[in-house]
Design a protein around this motif. Structure first.
Motif, PDB file in Angstrom:
ATOM      1  N   CYS A   1     -33.193  11.038  20.444  1.00  0.00           N
ATOM      2  CA  CYS A   1     -33.133   9.628  20.055  1.00  0.00           C
ATOM      3  C   CYS A   1     -33.541   8.755  21.238  1.00  0.00           C
ATOM      4  CB  CYS A   1     -31.714   9.247  19.644  1.00  0.00           C
ATOM      5  SG  CYS A   1     -31.053  10.320  18.381  1.00  0.00           S
ATOM      6  N   ALA A   2     -33.781   7.489  20.944  1.00  0.00           N
ATOM      7  CA  ALA A   2     -34.072   6.525  22.010  1.00  0.00           C
ATOM      8  C   ALA A   2     -33.292   5.252  21.728  1.00  0.00           C
ATOM      9  CB  ALA A   2     -35.563   6.224  22.053  1.00  0.00           C
ATOM     10  N   ALA A   3     -32.855   4.587  22.791  1.00  0.00           N
ATOM     11  CA  ALA A   3     -32.071   3.362  22.606  1.00  0.00           C
ATOM     12  C   ALA A   3     -32.236   2.441  23.805  1.00  0.00           C
ATOM     13  CB  ALA A   3     -30.590   3.704  22.410  1.00  0.00           C
ATOM     14  N   VAL A   4     -31.913   1.165  23.574  1.00  0.00           N
ATOM     15  CA  VAL A   4     -31.913   0.154  24.645  1.00  0.00           C
ATOM     16  C   VAL A   4     -30.459  -0.154  24.973  1.00  0.00           C
ATOM     17  CG1 VAL A   4     -32.758  -2.122  25.353  1.00  0.00           C
ATOM     18  CG2 VAL A   4     -34.009  -0.825  23.623  1.00  0.00           C
ATOM     19  N   TRP A   5     -30.150  -0.206  26.267  1.00  0.00           N
ATOM     20  CA  TRP A   5     -28.770  -0.410  26.723  1.00  0.00           C
ATOM     21  C   TRP A   5     -28.684  -1.565  27.703  1.00  0.00           C
ATOM     22  CZ3 TRP A   5     -25.537   3.337  24.594  1.00  0.00           C
ATOM     23  CH2 TRP A   5     -26.165   4.505  24.128  1.00  0.00           C
ATOM     24  N   ARG A   6     -27.464  -2.105  27.790  1.00  0.00           N
ATOM     25  CA  ARG A   6     -27.199  -3.115  28.833  1.00  0.00           C
ATOM     26  C   ARG A   6     -26.058  -2.618  29.712  1.00  0.00           C
ATOM     27  NH1 ARG A   6     -28.318  -8.124  29.935  1.00  0.00           N
ATOM     28  NH2 ARG A   6     -29.317  -8.625  27.961  1.00  0.00           N
ATOM     29  N   MET A   7     -26.209  -2.828  31.019  1.00  0.00           N
ATOM     30  CA  MET A   7     -25.122  -2.458  31.927  1.00  0.00           C
ATOM     31  C   MET A   7     -24.018  -3.497  31.816  1.00  0.00           C
ATOM     32  SD  MET A   7     -27.275  -1.571  35.317  1.00  0.00           S
ATOM     33  CE  MET A   7     -28.771  -0.607  35.279  1.00  0.00           C
ATOM     34  N   PRO A   8     -22.747  -3.114  32.098  1.00  0.00           N
ATOM     35  CA  PRO A   8     -21.661  -4.098  32.055  1.00  0.00           C
ATOM     36  C   PRO A   8     -21.943  -5.247  33.025  1.00  0.00           C
ATOM     37  CG  PRO A   8     -20.821  -1.889  32.517  1.00  0.00           C
ATOM     38  CD  PRO A   8     -22.300  -1.775  32.466  1.00  0.00           C
ATOM     39  N   SER A   9     -21.413  -6.433  32.700  1.00  0.00           N
ATOM     40  CA  SER A   9     -21.780  -7.637  33.460  1.00  0.00           C
ATOM     41  C   SER A   9     -21.453  -7.550  34.951  1.00  0.00           C
ATOM     42  CB  SER A   9     -21.102  -8.860  32.847  1.00  0.00           C
ATOM     43  OG  SER A   9     -19.721  -8.591  32.741  1.00  0.00           O
ATOM     44  N   ASP A  10     -20.437  -6.764  35.318  1.00  0.00           N
ATOM     45  CA  ASP A  10     -20.053  -6.744  36.731  1.00  0.00           C
ATOM     46  C   ASP A  10     -20.554  -5.495  37.455  1.00  0.00           C
ATOM     47  OD1 ASP A  10     -18.581  -5.039  35.296  1.00  0.00           O
ATOM     48  OD2 ASP A  10     -16.655  -5.492  36.236  1.00  0.00           O
ATOM     49  N   TRP A  11     -21.629  -4.855  36.943  1.00  0.00           N
ATOM     50  CA  TRP A  11     -22.083  -3.614  37.574  1.00  0.00           C
ATOM     51  C   TRP A  11     -22.522  -3.836  39.020  1.00  0.00           C
ATOM     52  CZ3 TRP A  11     -27.044  -3.198  39.436  1.00  0.00           C
ATOM     53  CH2 TRP A  11     -27.969  -4.135  38.974  1.00  0.00           C
ATOM     54  N   GLU A  12     -23.054  -5.044  39.335  1.00  0.00           N
ATOM     55  CA  GLU A  12     -23.536  -5.264  40.706  1.00  0.00           C
ATOM     56  C   GLU A  12     -22.398  -5.466  41.689  1.00  0.00           C
ATOM     57  OE1 GLU A  12     -27.591  -7.029  41.877  1.00  0.00           O
ATOM     58  OE2 GLU A  12     -26.999  -8.099  40.079  1.00  0.00           O
ATOM     59  N   THR A  13     -21.320  -6.070  41.223  1.00  0.00           N
ATOM     60  CA  THR A  13     -20.222  -6.345  42.150  1.00  0.00           C
ATOM     61  C   THR A  13     -19.334  -5.125  42.345  1.00  0.00           C
ATOM     62  OG1 THR A  13     -19.008  -7.183  40.264  1.00  0.00           O
ATOM     63  CG2 THR A  13     -20.105  -8.809  41.631  1.00  0.00           C
ATOM     64  N   GLY A  14     -19.392  -4.195  41.393  1.00  0.00           N
ATOM     65  CA  GLY A  14     -18.486  -3.049  41.421  1.00  0.00           C
ATOM     66  C   GLY A  14     -18.512  -2.268  42.714  1.00  0.00           C
ATOM     67  N   SER A  15     -19.701  -2.105  43.307  1.00  0.00           N
ATOM     68  CA  SER A  15     -19.808  -1.213  44.463  1.00  0.00           C
ATOM     69  C   SER A  15     -19.160  -1.801  45.707  1.00  0.00           C
ATOM     70  CB  SER A  15     -21.280  -0.929  44.741  1.00  0.00           C
ATOM     71  OG  SER A  15     -21.934  -2.143  45.010  1.00  0.00           O
ATOM     72  N   ASN A  16     -18.971  -3.113  45.718  1.00  0.00           N
ATOM     73  CA  ASN A  16     -18.471  -3.721  46.952  1.00  0.00           C
ATOM     74  C   ASN A  16     -16.960  -3.576  47.109  1.00  0.00           C
ATOM     75  OD1 ASN A  16     -21.065  -4.437  47.034  1.00  0.00           O
ATOM     76  ND2 ASN A  16     -20.757  -6.568  46.428  1.00  0.00           N
ATOM     77  N   GLU A  17     -16.251  -3.456  45.975  1.00  0.00           N
ATOM     78  CA  GLU A  17     -14.790  -3.433  46.098  1.00  0.00           C
ATOM     79  C   GLU A  17     -14.308  -2.074  46.599  1.00  0.00           C
ATOM     80  OE1 GLU A  17     -13.764  -4.512  42.163  1.00  0.00           O
ATOM     81  OE2 GLU A  17     -14.903  -6.358  42.331  1.00  0.00           O
ATOM     82  N   SER A  18     -14.437  -1.063  45.765  1.00  0.00           N
ATOM     83  CA  SER A  18     -14.029   0.271  46.189  1.00  0.00           C
ATOM     84  C   SER A  18     -14.983   1.275  45.565  1.00  0.00           C
ATOM     85  CB  SER A  18     -12.596   0.541  45.733  1.00  0.00           C
ATOM     86  OG  SER A  18     -12.378   1.928  45.728  1.00  0.00           O
ATOM     87  N   PRO A  19     -15.760   1.950  46.386  1.00  0.00           N
ATOM     88  CA  PRO A  19     -16.799   2.808  45.827  1.00  0.00           C
ATOM     89  C   PRO A  19     -16.237   3.933  44.962  1.00  0.00           C
ATOM     90  CG  PRO A  19     -16.601   3.090  48.223  1.00  0.00           C
ATOM     91  CD  PRO A  19     -15.732   1.947  47.838  1.00  0.00           C
ATOM     92  N   ASP A  20     -14.961   4.306  45.175  1.00  0.00           N
ATOM     93  CA  ASP A  20     -14.410   5.422  44.407  1.00  0.00           C
ATOM     94  C   ASP A  20     -14.069   5.029  42.972  1.00  0.00           C
ATOM     95  OD1 ASP A  20     -14.670   6.970  46.570  1.00  0.00           O
ATOM     96  OD2 ASP A  20     -12.634   6.660  47.302  1.00  0.00           O
ATOM     97  N   ASP A  21     -13.771   3.743  42.762  1.00  0.00           N
ATOM     98  CA  ASP A  21     -13.335   3.314  41.430  1.00  0.00           C
ATOM     99  C   ASP A  21     -14.353   3.649  40.356  1.00  0.00           C
ATOM    100  OD1 ASP A  21     -11.117   2.454  42.515  1.00  0.00           O
ATOM    101  OD2 ASP A  21     -11.377   0.317  42.151  1.00  0.00           O
ATOM    102  N   SER A  22     -15.631   3.355  40.657  1.00  0.00           N
ATOM    103  CA  SER A  22     -16.636   3.520  39.605  1.00  0.00           C
ATOM    104  C   SER A  22     -16.775   4.987  39.228  1.00  0.00           C
ATOM    105  CB  SER A  22     -17.973   2.938  40.045  1.00  0.00           C
ATOM    106  OG  SER A  22     -18.629   3.828  40.902  1.00  0.00           O
ATOM    107  N   ALA A  23     -16.536   5.890  40.180  1.00  0.00           N
ATOM    108  CA  ALA A  23     -16.665   7.312  39.856  1.00  0.00           C
ATOM    109  C   ALA A  23     -15.474   7.800  39.034  1.00  0.00           C
ATOM    110  CB  ALA A  23     -16.789   8.115  41.141  1.00  0.00           C
TER     111      ALA A  23
END
Length: 387
Positions: free
Chosen positions: A95-117
């Motif tokens: 299949c193929a689809a178009v997706w959007r990343m969550p609105s805060d994906w850019e800020t996520g890495s600055n707080e705590s890199p482990d959270d996103s994992a």
């Protein structure tokens, strides 16, 4: 002149889908899609900090299935397409689809890199790019330099041009082209040409390469046996509108002038196994990257068929009289094509290689074992091209 060491990032799953984040021209950012049958698949957003030579990552969940192809919108950093496999009624469907990343994906890495994992967020589905008549998408191509409103999907023997409306939440097929011929014909890959007002498409099926006019959806050229085995990938020269590169299972990389498709303009035979990916540098088209399942990535300097075959073009007026005669002798001799570097940081098949959209001297490669390597063009060559 010491070259910077490659930077290696390991994903815990196998992977074969990689793209630069096309709409991002300031930060060096790549997107990687995983291929796991047992676990939830992920998209890794890889940010490369070139001053400190380190990688920052964000992880998003792609719950729909294992990712075979990924593409980034040229206009909106948060929008991407994937082609993925899912099982329905005990059979596998692509299949193929178009997706959007969550609105805060850019800020996520600055707080705590482990959270996103540990607690990854999930991609938001915007729309599907398949209907009951057309499934089995091999890849989705965004219109180059477009406004992020037009994509082409290659599904089985159909090339479908989609219009994305309502900020990509609705997709309609505007026109389509079909591969005619004996047997079960099937597109394997394609490339939307950035030239001719983005009105041309090149596709690969089996050993053939075809050109299509998107205004009429008709075939404009066909290279019947472009390779002796399956054609894996295509790329257009960004500066020479008729030049196209192809690679395939015959271990070769070929360069074509589509105005005369009898013979390739040039053939490279540096790999010892299937060549999965070929990419022209966006700014300096003599630099060509190829990735192969011989576990190697090769950077070639294809000067003779580039837009600057005599090296840097100098204006006659800039030369003083004394320099002029000296320059003429030098200028008549085209520079030689050569392999610049062979990169051997991978231990598995290298399925994808992509140039950064933010830094023309930097590229990433991805092997099936989930190893992403970020490398740079050797400094000596960089300065030879620039100076």
């Amino acid at each position: 002149m010491e070259d910077d060491a490659p930077v290696i990032y390991g994903l815990e799953f196998q992977a074969r889908a990689l793209t630069a984040q096309t709409a991002e021209t300031d930060a060096i950012r790549f997107l990687v899609g995983t291929q796991s049958l047992k676990f939830d698949n992920q998209i890794h957003i890889i940010d490369f900090d070139d001053e400190n030579n380190i990688i920052n990552k964000n992880v998003l969940l792609h719950l729909a299935g294992e990712i075979w192809h990924i593409g980034a919108s040229p206009a909106d950093k948060a929008v991407l397409t994937t082609c993925f496999n899912k099982t329905s009624d005990s059979r596998v469907v692509s299949c193929a689809a178009v997706w959007r990343m969550p609105s805060d994906w850019e800020t996520g890495s600055n707080e705590s890199p482990d959270d996103s994992a540990h607690n990854p967020q999930t991609l938001e589905l915007l729309c599907h790019l398949d209907d009951s008549a057309h499934s089995n998408a091999a890849c989705v191509l965004w219109e180059p330099m477009g406004d992020g409103k037009r994509v082409i999907s290659l599904a089985d023997n159909h090339a479908l041009l989609w219009d994305l409306q309502e900020s990509c939440t609705q997709a309609t097929v505007v026109s389509s082209a079909t591969l005619e011929g004996k047997g079960q014909l099937k597109f394997t890959s394609g490339k939307w040409s950035p030239h001719h007002n983005c009105s041309q498409l090149a596709t690969a099926n089996d050993t053939a390469i075809r050109g299509w006019d998107l205004r009429t959806m008709s075939q404009i050229y066909c290279i019947e046996n472009a390779h002796s085995q399956l054609v894996r990938d295509l790329d257009f020269n960004p500066n020479r509108q008729y030049y196209l590169a192809s690679c395939g299972d015959d271990c070769k990389v070929k360069f074509w002038d589509v105005r005369n498709v009898q013979e390739p303009v040039k053939t490279l035979e540096e790999h010892s196994h299937w060549v999965w990916s070929v990419r022209y540098n966006h700014s300096h088209d003599q630099l060509v990257l190829t990735a192969s399942s011989d576990s190697r990535l090769i950077l070639s300097n294809m000067v003779s068929i580039s837009s600057e075959p005599f090296g840097h073009l100098v204006d006659d007026e800039e030369l003083s009289e004394g320099e002029e005669s000296h320059h003429e002798d030098k200028g008549k001799e085209p520079l030689q094509d050569s392999v610049v570097s062979t990169f051997e940081e991978h231990e598995d098949s290298v399925y994808a290689a992509e140039w950064s959209s933010a830094d023309p001297w930097l590229f990433a490669s991805l092997s099936y074992d989930g190893r992403l390597v970020i490398n740079r063009v050797p400094r000596a060559l960089k300065y030879r091209i620039l100076l």
